[in-house]
Enzyme design. Structure first.
Site, PDB file in Angstrom:
ATOM      1  CB  CYS A  60      -0.909   0.015   1.226  1.00 56.50           C
ATOM      2  SG  CYS A  60       0.040  -0.012   2.747  1.00 56.50           S
ATOM      3  CB  CYS A 134      -2.412  -3.058   8.314  1.00 58.00           C
ATOM      4  SG  CYS A 134      -3.413  -2.822   6.839  1.00 58.00           S
TER       5      CYS A 134
HETATM    6 FE1  FES Z   1      -1.200   0.339   4.366  1.00 61.63          FE
HETATM    7 FE2  FES Z   1      -2.752  -0.685   6.211  1.00 61.63          FE
HETATM    8  S1  FES Z   1      -3.308  -0.110   4.203  1.00 61.63           S
HETATM    9  S2  FES Z   1      -0.622  -0.407   6.291  1.00 61.63           S
END
Ligand code: FES
Length: 160
Positions: A60, A134
């Site tokens: 992400c 995450c």
């Molecule tokens: Fe990036 Fe949770 S979406 S760490």
């Protein structure tokens, strides 16, 4: 029976999102997100910590920075601070991780290195499957910090 089961996991909480959908997070996740433990919002003072690390999440693009202070005699973690440009789950997971390694006088480096993202998730009362990555951010930032610690204090590194 079903009604009872739905109410019983006190940790599970549904919050309506702005779009009208629902997010399912435990009460513990919510609590740590709104009141993160051991977060460091300013630059640390010189000599305040023994080591630091940083890691990015390729899934992400979020980033986590971490600092530790270690008691050299016992190798217990006396202080662990962190800062993240990450999502709510990353914040809650790292907050929980920082609590786990510093509570009860601090974990030894060896024990803290044995913690897994699953241990963090367990203490958080679970995470939605699509947010599991995450919780890995805390774990990886910690490993990067420990690597930096052993580079600075090679005499404390475990024998190979
Ligand atoms: Fe990036 Fe949770 S979406 S760490």
């Amino acid at each position: 029976m079903i009604k009872k089961r739905l109410r019983k996991p006190a940790q599970v909480l549904a919050t309506a999102s702005a779009s009208g959908g629902e997010w399912i997070y435990s009460k513990t996740v919510k609590e740590h997100f709104f009141h993160p433990r051991n977060i460091l919002l300013k630059e640390p003072k010189k000599g305040e910590f023994d080591a630091e690390g940083a890691v990015g999440n390729p899934a992400c693009g979020d980033v986590m920075k971490m600092w530790i202070k270690v008691e050299p005699k016992t190798q217990r973690i006396k202080k662990l601070k962190w800062r993240s440009f990450g999502c709510a789950t990353a914040i809650a997971s790292t907050s929980m991780f920082s609590q786990m390694v510093t509570e009860y006088g601090g974990m030894t480096l060896e024990d803290a290195l044995r913690l897994t993202p699953q241990d963090i998730m367990k203490r958080l009362g679970g995470l939605p499957p699509y947010k599991v990555h995450c919780s890995v951010l805390a774990d990886q930032a910690f490993k990067s910090t420990i690597e930096n610690y052993f580079q600075k204090f090679p005499e404390e590194a475990p024998a190979k």
